[in-house]
Design a protein around this motif. Structure first.
Motif, mmCIF file in Angstrom:
data_model
loop_
_atom_site.group_PDB
_atom_site.id
_atom_site.type_symbol
_atom_site.label_atom_id
_atom_site.label_comp_id
_atom_site.label_asym_id
_atom_site.label_seq_id
_atom_site.Cartn_x
_atom_site.Cartn_y
_atom_site.Cartn_z
ATOM 1 N N LYS A 151 0.850 -1.192 0.000
ATOM 2 C CA LYS A 151 0.000 0.000 0.000
ATOM 3 C C LYS A 151 0.882 1.238 0.000
ATOM 4 O O LYS A 151 2.012 1.194 0.504
ATOM 5 C CB LYS A 151 -0.913 0.037 1.237
ATOM 6 N N MET A 152 0.368 2.308 -0.550
ATOM 7 C CA MET A 152 1.058 3.593 -0.469
ATOM 8 C C MET A 152 0.389 4.430 0.610
ATOM 9 O O MET A 152 -0.828 4.389 0.775
ATOM 10 C CB MET A 152 0.975 4.343 -1.798
ATOM 11 N N GLU A 163 -9.807 6.497 6.217
ATOM 12 C CA GLU A 163 -9.464 7.404 5.135
ATOM 13 C C GLU A 163 -9.913 6.814 3.802
ATOM 14 O O GLU A 163 -9.675 5.648 3.521
ATOM 15 C CB GLU A 163 -7.957 7.704 5.126
ATOM 16 N N GLU A 210 -9.871 6.070 -0.085
ATOM 17 C CA GLU A 210 -8.781 5.910 -1.040
ATOM 18 C C GLU A 210 -9.299 5.375 -2.369
ATOM 19 O O GLU A 210 -10.445 4.948 -2.481
ATOM 20 C CB GLU A 210 -7.716 4.948 -0.473
ATOM 21 N N ILE A 235 -6.681 3.020 9.526
ATOM 22 C CA ILE A 235 -5.314 3.128 10.031
ATOM 23 C C ILE A 235 -5.355 3.162 11.556
ATOM 24 O O ILE A 235 -6.283 3.697 12.152
ATOM 25 C CB ILE A 235 -4.581 4.371 9.465
ATOM 26 N N GLY A 292 -3.400 5.620 -1.247
ATOM 27 C CA GLY A 292 -3.165 6.634 -0.208
ATOM 28 C C GLY A 292 -4.394 7.495 0.051
ATOM 29 O O GLY A 292 -5.194 7.759 -0.854
ATOM 30 N N GLY A 293 -4.522 7.916 1.293
ATOM 31 C CA GLY A 293 -5.685 8.708 1.714
ATOM 32 C C GLY A 293 -5.791 10.014 0.940
ATOM 33 O O GLY A 293 -4.810 10.738 0.779
HETATM 34 MG MG MG Z 1 -3.882 4.826 3.719
#
Ligand code: MG
Ligand code: OOG
Length: 259
Positions: free
Chosen positions: A60-61, A104, A106, A139, A230-231
């Motif tokens: 994951k980024m 978050e 994504e 997260i 990413g968020g």
């Molecule tokens: Mg994330």
């Protein structure tokens, strides 16, 4: 002198396994760590989980948007890993699996071909996308109050703890992924919104960055893996009873209850 990655990994592993807050590693255990060291400790940590039977699902980024940089005070993209057993059912998040979870929204990407190298372009990625999907990452930094720095968060597997994946596969050819808007509602109130361009300018750029990172270790981004890019917005803390709703333009909307 060779640094003691095992001691750092053991320390973080205990926090993860027991869902117990720990003090950030740079305070004491890993004062002189570089980013490279942090990824070495992360690798040892992932091995500890694999020894427990956990199955890697995908890289994951993280920290790919300004919204996240502003919220977390760290402004460099990071790479972590999601395990199969982190995936929650599509409509629920089980609060007791976490310490102090945040959510978050994504954009997820699945490739149809492996991609490798340091000079991939957004177009290379777009030409090789199998499908995109909506996702909410849960997260759960193991550090007290999410108080971390770049080295600490990398060694904590980038706060990875859970995720909810939409089950609709969307073809990104029909629209511009960088313009895909995303609205995050908590208990029917808008918390934040953004669009795909929040993610390094374009979500495909997160795959370019991931390929660069993996290439240092002679690895590639693999086809078939569900990769979170990413968020897009800042991430709110959640509580049992909360209702999370994420609305996308083209991707599947998500509606999640925190149990
Ligand atoms: Mg994330
Ligand atoms: C670190 C994880 C960041 C993202 O999408 O930005 C991340 C954190 O904010 O705890 O996954």
């Amino acid at each position: 002198m060779e640094k003691n990655y095992q001691a750092v990994a053991d320390y973080v592993f205990e926090g993860q396994k027991n869902r117990k807050e720990i003090t950030k590693i740079t305070k004491d255990l890993a004062k002189d760590y570089t980013v490279e060291d942090a990824y070495k400790a992360q690798e040892v940590l992932l091995d500890l989980w694999k020894k427990e039977g956990a199955k890697l699902l995908a890289p994951k980024m993280g920290l790919t948007s300004k919204a996240k940089w502003d919220q977390m005070g760290v402004d460099s993209p990071i790479v972590g890993y999601i395990f199969e057993d982190m995936i929650e059912t599509m409509n629920e998040i089980q609060f007791d699996r976490y310490i102090h979870p945040k959510v978050e929204p994504e954009i997820g990407i699945v490739l149809k071909k492996n991609l490798k190298g340091n000079d991939l372009t957004i177009q290379d990625v777009l030409d090789n996308i199998d499908y995109v999907f909506s996702c909410v990452e849960v997260i759960d930094s193991r550090y007290e109050n999410f108080d971390f720095d770049l080295v600490s968060v990398i060694a904590d597997n980038t706060s990875a703890a859970g995720a909810v994946f939409g089950n609709e596969k969307t073809d990104p050819k029909a629209f511009d992924l960088s313009k895909e808007t995303v609205k995050l509602y908590v208990n029917d109130e808008i918390y934040a919104e953004g669009d795909g361009s929040a993610v390094l300018g374009h979500p495909a750029e997160a795959i370019v960055a991931l390929a660069k990172h993996l290439n240092q270790y002679g690895e590639e981004v693999k086809a078939g893996q569900p990769i979170m890019t990413g968020g897009i917005t800042a991430a709110p803390l959640i509580q049992p009873g909360d209702k999370i709703r994420v609305e996308y333009d083209h991707l599947q909307n998500l509606e999640i209850t925190v149990r």
